[in-house]
Motif scaffolding. Structure first.
Motif, PDB file in Angstrom:
ATOM      1  N   ARG A  35       0.826  -1.146  -0.083  1.00 28.80           N
ATOM      2  CA  ARG A  35      -0.098  -0.128   0.024  1.00 28.80           C
ATOM      3  C   ARG A  35       0.720   1.425   0.080  1.00 28.80           C
ATOM      4  N   ILE A  36       1.771   1.247   0.705  1.00 28.72           N
ATOM      5  CA  ILE A  36       2.926   2.553   1.089  1.00 28.72           C
ATOM      6  C   ILE A  36       3.565   2.383  -0.572  1.00 28.72           C
ATOM      7  N   THR A  37       4.060   1.382  -1.127  1.00 26.35           N
ATOM      8  CA  THR A  37       4.508   1.445  -2.317  1.00 26.35           C
ATOM      9  C   THR A  37       3.760   1.990  -3.417  1.00 26.35           C
ATOM     10  N   LEU A  38       2.271   1.718  -3.379  1.00 26.87           N
ATOM     11  CA  LEU A  38       1.164   2.101  -4.530  1.00 26.87           C
ATOM     12  C   LEU A  38       1.520   3.767  -4.115  1.00 26.87           C
ATOM     13  N   LEU A  39       1.160   4.130  -3.073  1.00 27.24           N
ATOM     14  CA  LEU A  39       1.140   5.586  -2.764  1.00 27.24           C
ATOM     15  C   LEU A  39       2.198   6.359  -3.329  1.00 27.24           C
ATOM     16  N   LEU A  40       3.414   5.822  -3.170  1.00 30.34           N
ATOM     17  CA  LEU A  40       4.497   6.355  -3.588  1.00 30.34           C
ATOM     18  C   LEU A  40       4.604   6.414  -5.329  1.00 30.34           C
ATOM     19  N   ILE A  41       4.197   5.440  -5.808  1.00 29.67           N
ATOM     20  CA  ILE A  41       4.194   5.157  -7.358  1.00 29.67           C
ATOM     21  C   ILE A  41       3.139   6.419  -7.874  1.00 29.67           C
ATOM     22  N   LYS A  42       2.128   6.531  -6.918  1.00 28.55           N
ATOM     23  CA  LYS A  42       1.284   7.702  -7.492  1.00 28.55           C
ATOM     24  C   LYS A  42       1.797   9.259  -7.218  1.00 28.55           C
ATOM     25  N   ASN A  43       2.728   9.323  -6.338  1.00 26.38           N
ATOM     26  CA  ASN A  43       3.198  10.537  -6.075  1.00 26.38           C
ATOM     27  C   ASN A  43       4.187  10.745  -7.126  1.00 26.38           C
ATOM     28  N   ASN A  44       4.971   9.651  -7.528  1.00 19.74           N
ATOM     29  CA  ASN A  44       6.231   9.964  -8.423  1.00 19.74           C
ATOM     30  C   ASN A  44       5.487  10.080 -10.069  1.00 19.74           C
ATOM     31  N   VAL A  45       4.477   9.630 -10.217  1.00 16.78           N
ATOM     32  CA  VAL A  45       3.584   9.909 -11.498  1.00 16.78           C
ATOM     33  C   VAL A  45       3.217  11.477 -11.437  1.00 16.78           C
ATOM     34  N   LEU A  46       2.578  11.758 -10.425  1.00 15.90           N
ATOM     35  CA  LEU A  46       2.058  13.211 -10.228  1.00 15.90           C
ATOM     36  C   LEU A  46       3.402  14.132 -10.497  1.00 15.90           C
ATOM     37  N   GLN A  47       4.557  13.766  -9.775  1.00 13.31           N
ATOM     38  CA  GLN A  47       5.697  14.574 -10.008  1.00 13.31           C
ATOM     39  C   GLN A  47       6.028  14.656 -11.460  1.00 13.31           C
ATOM     40  N   VAL A 106       7.368   4.321   6.278  1.00 16.25           N
ATOM     41  CA  VAL A 106       7.897   4.287   4.752  1.00 16.25           C
ATOM     42  C   VAL A 106       9.495   3.989   4.989  1.00 16.25           C
ATOM     43  N   HIS A 107       9.721   2.963   4.125  1.00 20.12           N
ATOM     44  CA  HIS A 107      11.193   2.595   4.096  1.00 20.12           C
ATOM     45  C   HIS A 107      12.037   2.977   2.881  1.00 20.12           C
ATOM     46  N   PRO A 108      13.053   3.168   2.819  1.00 20.38           N
ATOM     47  CA  PRO A 108      14.039   3.562   1.762  1.00 20.38           C
ATOM     48  C   PRO A 108      13.727   2.413   0.448  1.00 20.38           C
ATOM     49  N   LEU A 109      13.487   1.253   0.951  1.00 22.57           N
ATOM     50  CA  LEU A 109      13.423   0.250   0.043  1.00 22.57           C
ATOM     51  C   LEU A 109      12.100   0.327  -0.936  1.00 22.57           C
ATOM     52  N   GLN A 110      11.057   1.075  -0.376  1.00 22.80           N
ATOM     53  CA  GLN A 110       9.848   1.345  -0.823  1.00 22.80           C
ATOM     54  C   GLN A 110       9.975   2.605  -1.985  1.00 22.80           C
ATOM     55  N   GLN A 111      10.775   3.554  -1.425  1.00 26.91           N
ATOM     56  CA  GLN A 111      10.853   4.286  -2.279  1.00 26.91           C
ATOM     57  C   GLN A 111      11.600   4.342  -3.509  1.00 26.91           C
ATOM     58  N   ILE A 112      12.549   3.397  -3.412  1.00 27.32           N
ATOM     59  CA  ILE A 112      13.473   3.103  -4.312  1.00 27.32           C
ATOM     60  C   ILE A 112      12.639   2.070  -5.316  1.00 27.32           C
ATOM     61  N   LEU A 113      11.857   1.254  -4.946  1.00 27.92           N
ATOM     62  CA  LEU A 113      10.875   0.424  -5.790  1.00 27.92           C
ATOM     63  C   LEU A 113      10.025   1.235  -6.511  1.00 27.92           C
ATOM     64  N   ALA A 114       9.632   2.257  -5.784  1.00 28.39           N
ATOM     65  CA  ALA A 114       8.424   3.048  -6.491  1.00 28.39           C
ATOM     66  C   ALA A 114       8.991   3.920  -7.726  1.00 28.39           C
ATOM     67  N   LYS A 115      10.156   4.506  -7.495  1.00 27.01           N
ATOM     68  CA  LYS A 115      10.832   5.026  -8.520  1.00 27.01           C
ATOM     69  C   LYS A 115      11.324   4.153  -9.698  1.00 27.01           C
TER      70      LYS A 115
END
Length: 407
Positions: free
Chosen positions: A5-17, A252-261
């Motif tokens: 769920r956190i990873t999907l939220l970060l993905i959405k944030n990157n798309v908006l970016q 929110v962990h660094p691994l989730q941010q990396i996977l989202a990017k």
């Protein structure tokens, strides 16, 4: 479930970016085309061979038997090697002198006792002395001479069989030797005279045999590789230590941010790169079918994933943004250099060529060439899958290990 769920939220944030930066994004995507334009002239000039300067190869006959004289004379006069390789009979002292002055790329030796070994069933070899200043030319000659040696060994087996049966006939040794020599000449004429000597081993350099298609595919490969690097760093956000601590408290962990990017970069670049590839296919009228397109998609996704895992590892290991970006750019240049996209891998040192099957970029571009340029109907995905799986577990261990150390 919370991790996803956190990873999907970060993905959405990157798309908006990405959507917020849509004005500058086209300019960023045009940057690789400028690099390709600057490199094109240099690369084409470097790899295009000069037909007026064929590879010079010497033939040294130390055995001085009538059999080796026949072989040397026929190889000296043979025209099956085309305009790129020229054979010349000479003494060994002359060959050594020309090798030292770079007048010869290689010289081939028919050693003493060659004919005796041939008739006694001892395996025969042709030593090849290469020029250390011309390793590529020496390797090409070595490949061709291996074909010659195979034909000679096949002739040796036939001659030995005939010699064995001839010993049972009521003829003297001189007549038997003449009979064996005549059979040997027939085998030599068959292999050389009928132009079968070098047709089994054909070295094809796609950069010179089909330069437009080769460099079009290589340019596309370089462009979408640079796009991967640019978009991945385009999504980078320099977070303050307090904000990082707050994100950690929210799970929110660094691994989730990396996977989202990584996932956003992979999806975005895949879409625009295949649109660009479609334009290239239509422009050059490549015969690409549906199954070929599926093979290309699988290979490029595996390659892109391996590449993104690699630059993500650099992000995990290096904290400084400038040093990290510099390292990622250097890694990208090395990946493209070893892939054969900048110039064919045949121009790389021989010890490097032996390791290319373990480089994901070289493996990916090789299979892309096989599918697009050589109409290959089969792709071996196992090496790329293995590299992708290894990259994932290595990135996972690095990210989790660093997170524990920081805690």
């Amino acid at each position: 479930m919370h991790f996803a769920r956190i990873t999907l939220l970060l993905i959405k944030n990157n798309v908006l970016q990405l959507r917020r930066k849509w004005l500058t994004l086209p300019l960023v995507l045009l940057f690789p085309f400028i690099i390709i334009g600057l490199l094109a002239t240099i690369i084409v000039t470097f790899v295009t061979p000069n037909e007026r300067s064929p590879i010079q190869v010497g033939l040294v006959n130390l055995d001085q038997s009538k059999e080796t004289k026949l072989l040397v004379d026929m190889m000296d006069e043979a025209s099956q090697l085309g305009t790129y390789i020229q054979l010349s009979a000479m003494d060994e002292t002359v060959a050594i002198e020309k090798l030292e002055t770079d007048e010869l790329s290689t010289y081939i030796v028919f050693p003493e006792g060659f004919t005796a070994n041939l008739y006694q069933g001892i395996p025969v070899t042709l030593p090849i002395i290469g020029n250390p200043n011309q390793p590529i030319q020496s390797q090409m000659v070595k490949t061709l001479i291996e074909s010659v040696t195979r034909h000679i060994r096949a002739s040796q087996a036939n001659v030995l069989t005939i010699n064995n049966y001839a010993k049972q006939l009521p003829i003297n040794d001189q007549e038997r030797n003449d009979l064996v020599f005549e059979q040997f000449k027939e085998f030599v004429f068959y292999t050389i005279g009928r132009k079968q000597l070098f047709q089994e081993e054909k070295i094809i350099n796609q950069a010179t045999a089909n330069p437009i298609s080769y460099y079009s595919l290589a340019s596309w490969f370089i462009i979408f590789t640079i796009w991967l690097l640019i978009i991945y760093n385009f999504l980078y956000q320099d977070l303050s230590p307090r904000l990082k601590q707050r994100l950690t408290l929210y799970g929110v962990h660094p691994l989730q941010q990396i996977l989202a990017k990584l996932l956003v970069t992979l999806g975005f670049v895949t879409i625009i790169s295949y649109f660009f590839l479609f334009l290239v296919i239509e422009l050059f009228h490549w015969d690409i079918h549906l199954m070929d397109s599926i093979r290309i998609i699988i290979v490029t996704i595996l390659y892109s994933t391996c590449f993104l895992f690699s630059i993500a590892m650099v992000e995990v290991l290096i904290a400084s943004h400038r040093l990290r970006l510099l390292t990622q750019i250097g890694f990208t240049m090395m990946v493209l250099l070893l892939s054969g996209a900048l110039f064919p891998t045949i121009y790389l040192p021989l010890n490097v060529q032996n390791l290319l099957s373990y480089i994901f970029s070289s493996e990916a571009l090789y299979w892309l060439q096989e599918v697009v340029l050589n109409d290959r109907l089969f792709v071996d995905y196992i090496p790329l899958l293995t590299m992708t799986g290894g990259g994932f577990f290595l990135l996972l261990s690095m990210a989790l290990g660093k997170e524990r150390i920081c805690q």
